[in-house]
Design a protein around this motif. Structure first.
Motif, PDB file in Angstrom:
ATOM      1  N   SER A 124      23.325 -12.027  12.308  1.00 49.33           N
ATOM      2  CA  SER A 124      22.220 -12.187  11.357  1.00 49.33           C
ATOM      3  C   SER A 124      22.364 -13.512  10.605  1.00 49.33           C
ATOM      4  CB  SER A 124      22.197 -11.034  10.349  1.00 49.33           C
ATOM      5  OG  SER A 124      23.336 -11.088   9.505  1.00 49.33           O
ATOM      6  N   ILE A 125      21.324 -13.853   9.877  1.00 45.74           N
ATOM      7  CA  ILE A 125      21.336 -15.042   9.022  1.00 45.74           C
ATOM      8  C   ILE A 125      20.793 -14.641   7.660  1.00 45.74           C
ATOM      9  CG2 ILE A 125      20.500 -17.408   8.703  1.00 45.74           C
ATOM     10  CD1 ILE A 125      20.248 -17.587  11.765  1.00 45.74           C
ATOM     11  N   ASP A 126      21.498 -15.041   6.603  1.00 46.90           N
ATOM     12  CA  ASP A 126      21.050 -14.819   5.231  1.00 46.90           C
ATOM     13  C   ASP A 126      20.357 -16.080   4.738  1.00 46.90           C
ATOM     14  OD1 ASP A 126      22.199 -12.271   5.081  1.00 46.90           O
ATOM     15  OD2 ASP A 126      24.092 -13.054   4.302  1.00 46.90           O
ATOM     16  N   TYR A 127      19.183 -15.913   4.128  1.00 45.23           N
ATOM     17  CA  TYR A 127      18.392 -17.027   3.592  1.00 45.23           C
ATOM     18  C   TYR A 127      18.267 -16.869   2.076  1.00 45.23           C
ATOM     19  CZ  TYR A 127      17.042 -17.802   8.437  1.00 45.23           C
ATOM     20  OH  TYR A 127      17.059 -18.049   9.790  1.00 45.23           O
ATOM     21  N   TYR A 128      18.533 -17.948   1.343  1.00 39.16           N
ATOM     22  CA  TYR A 128      18.426 -17.969  -0.107  1.00 39.16           C
ATOM     23  C   TYR A 128      17.551 -19.156  -0.501  1.00 39.16           C
ATOM     24  CZ  TYR A 128      22.774 -15.262   0.277  1.00 39.16           C
ATOM     25  OH  TYR A 128      23.733 -14.345   0.611  1.00 39.16           O
ATOM     26  N   TRP A 129      16.883 -19.066  -1.625  1.00 34.20           N
ATOM     27  CA  TRP A 129      16.100 -20.183  -2.132  1.00 34.20           C
ATOM     28  C   TRP A 129      16.141 -20.169  -3.659  1.00 34.20           C
ATOM     29  CZ3 TRP A 129      11.989 -18.905  -5.271  1.00 34.20           C
ATOM     30  CH2 TRP A 129      11.573 -17.581  -5.215  1.00 34.20           C
ATOM     31  N   ARG A 130      15.857 -21.318  -4.219  1.00 39.16           N
ATOM     32  CA  ARG A 130      15.788 -21.468  -5.672  1.00 39.16           C
ATOM     33  C   ARG A 130      14.686 -22.478  -5.962  1.00 39.16           C
ATOM     34  NH1 ARG A 130      20.394 -24.092  -9.468  1.00 39.16           N
ATOM     35  NH2 ARG A 130      19.852 -25.857  -8.164  1.00 39.16           N
ATOM     36  N   LYS A 131      13.817 -22.169  -6.911  1.00 44.07           N
ATOM     37  CA  LYS A 131      12.710 -23.062  -7.245  1.00 44.07           C
ATOM     38  C   LYS A 131      12.864 -23.587  -8.661  1.00 44.07           C
ATOM     39  CE  LYS A 131       8.345 -21.498  -7.771  1.00 44.07           C
ATOM     40  NZ  LYS A 131       6.998 -21.015  -7.410  1.00 44.07           N
ATOM     41  N   ASN A 132      12.720 -24.908  -8.809  1.00 41.11           N
ATOM     42  CA  ASN A 132      12.714 -25.573 -10.120  1.00 41.11           C
ATOM     43  C   ASN A 132      13.925 -25.191 -10.987  1.00 41.11           C
ATOM     44  OD1 ASN A 132      10.315 -26.835  -9.407  1.00 41.11           O
ATOM     45  ND2 ASN A 132       9.086 -25.161 -10.230  1.00 41.11           N
ATOM     46  N   ASP A 133      15.095 -25.197 -10.390  1.00 40.37           N
ATOM     47  CA  ASP A 133      16.353 -24.895 -11.081  1.00 40.37           C
ATOM     48  C   ASP A 133      16.412 -23.487 -11.664  1.00 40.37           C
ATOM     49  OD1 ASP A 133      17.519 -27.377 -10.507  1.00 40.37           O
ATOM     50  OD2 ASP A 133      16.490 -28.306 -12.206  1.00 40.37           O
ATOM     51  N   GLY A 134      15.584 -22.582 -11.158  1.00 46.21           N
ATOM     52  CA  GLY A 134      15.623 -21.188 -11.586  1.00 46.21           C
ATOM     53  C   GLY A 134      16.798 -20.467 -10.937  1.00 46.21           C
ATOM     54  N   ALA A 135      16.774 -19.168 -11.006  1.00 45.12           N
ATOM     55  CA  ALA A 135      17.838 -18.352 -10.411  1.00 45.12           C
ATOM     56  C   ALA A 135      17.738 -18.393  -8.891  1.00 45.12           C
ATOM     57  CB  ALA A 135      17.722 -16.911 -10.899  1.00 45.12           C
ATOM     58  N   THR A 136      18.880 -18.322  -8.239  1.00 40.86           N
ATOM     59  CA  THR A 136      18.915 -18.236  -6.778  1.00 40.86           C
ATOM     60  C   THR A 136      18.452 -16.850  -6.363  1.00 40.86           C
ATOM     61  OG1 THR A 136      20.721 -19.816  -6.670  1.00 40.86           O
ATOM     62  CG2 THR A 136      20.401 -18.432  -4.742  1.00 40.86           C
ATOM     63  N   SER A 137      17.627 -16.793  -5.341  1.00 49.20           N
ATOM     64  CA  SER A 137      17.093 -15.518  -4.862  1.00 49.20           C
ATOM     65  C   SER A 137      18.210 -14.649  -4.293  1.00 49.20           C
ATOM     66  CB  SER A 137      16.059 -15.763  -3.763  1.00 49.20           C
ATOM     67  OG  SER A 137      16.708 -16.216  -2.581  1.00 49.20           O
ATOM     68  N   SER A 138      17.915 -13.372  -4.135  1.00 49.24           N
ATOM     69  CA  SER A 138      18.815 -12.523  -3.357  1.00 49.24           C
ATOM     70  C   SER A 138      18.604 -12.875  -1.883  1.00 49.24           C
ATOM     71  CB  SER A 138      18.528 -11.044  -3.624  1.00 49.24           C
ATOM     72  OG  SER A 138      17.179 -10.755  -3.332  1.00 49.24           O
TER      73      SER A 138
END
Length: 176
Positions: A124-138
């Motif tokens: 599997s692959i885990d994907y994370y993102w963060r927008k405008n220096d907010g919290a990193t997603s689960s």
């Protein structure tokens, strides 16, 4: 500083940067569960009638002025612009079939997105993102249509205006 990837306003225009990130001499890329990340900023015009697509990740999806083909073996993120709305998706493909997440977030001009993926062996692959220096997603975990190890030795950063007279421009500030 960074790379400015720009489709220009000419209809059917695209641009891409390909980066050879690993030389393995036959060692599978999945060894050691590698992590890929990049930081991007949206810089295009966001008129309602324009369409566009972008890709940031491992593997080299086909890109041209009509758009991207996401069935080439890859693991990464795509931005799709439809009717003026830009949405972020996790995407991966085995060379034949793509698996994409539901929309993770929407973006507007000048938004910054930090994109991170972690390959979990061959499962599997885990994907994370963060927008405008907010919290990193689960983690968004995708398990189907895993890319084969030989297809992911390159990173690609690409944009297309998907056959519309629209400047699809994204800055890449860093990647590792």
């Amino acid at each position: 500083a960074g790379a400015d990837i720009d489709s220009s306003v000419t209809t059917t225009n695209s641009s891409s940067i390909t980066w050879n990130i690993v030389y393995t001499n036959g060692v599978p890329l999945y060894s050691g569960s590698p992590i890929f990340s990049c930081s991007t900023v949206m810089r295009g015009s966001f008129n309602a009638s324009a369409a566009g697509s972008s890709y940031f990740g491992l593997g080299i999806p086909t890109v041209g002025g009509a758009g991207h083909t996401y069935t080439v073996a890859h693991a990464g993120f795509k931005f799709l612009k439809v009717a003026g709305v830009v949405s972020l998706y996790a995407t991966q493909a085995d060379g034949t079939t793509e698996t994409a997440s539901a929309a993770l977030t929407t973006m507007v001009d000048s938004d910054q997105a930090d994109l991170i993926l972690k390959i979990n062996g061959t499962t599997s692959i885990d994907y994370y993102w963060r927008k405008n220096d907010g919290a990193t997603s689960s983690a968004t975990n995708l398990t189907t249509n895993m890319p084969n190890s030989g297809a992911t030795y390159y990173a690609q950063f690409s944009v297309s205006n998907d056959s519309t007279a629209f400047q699809n421009r994204i800055l890449v500030f860093g990647a590792h």
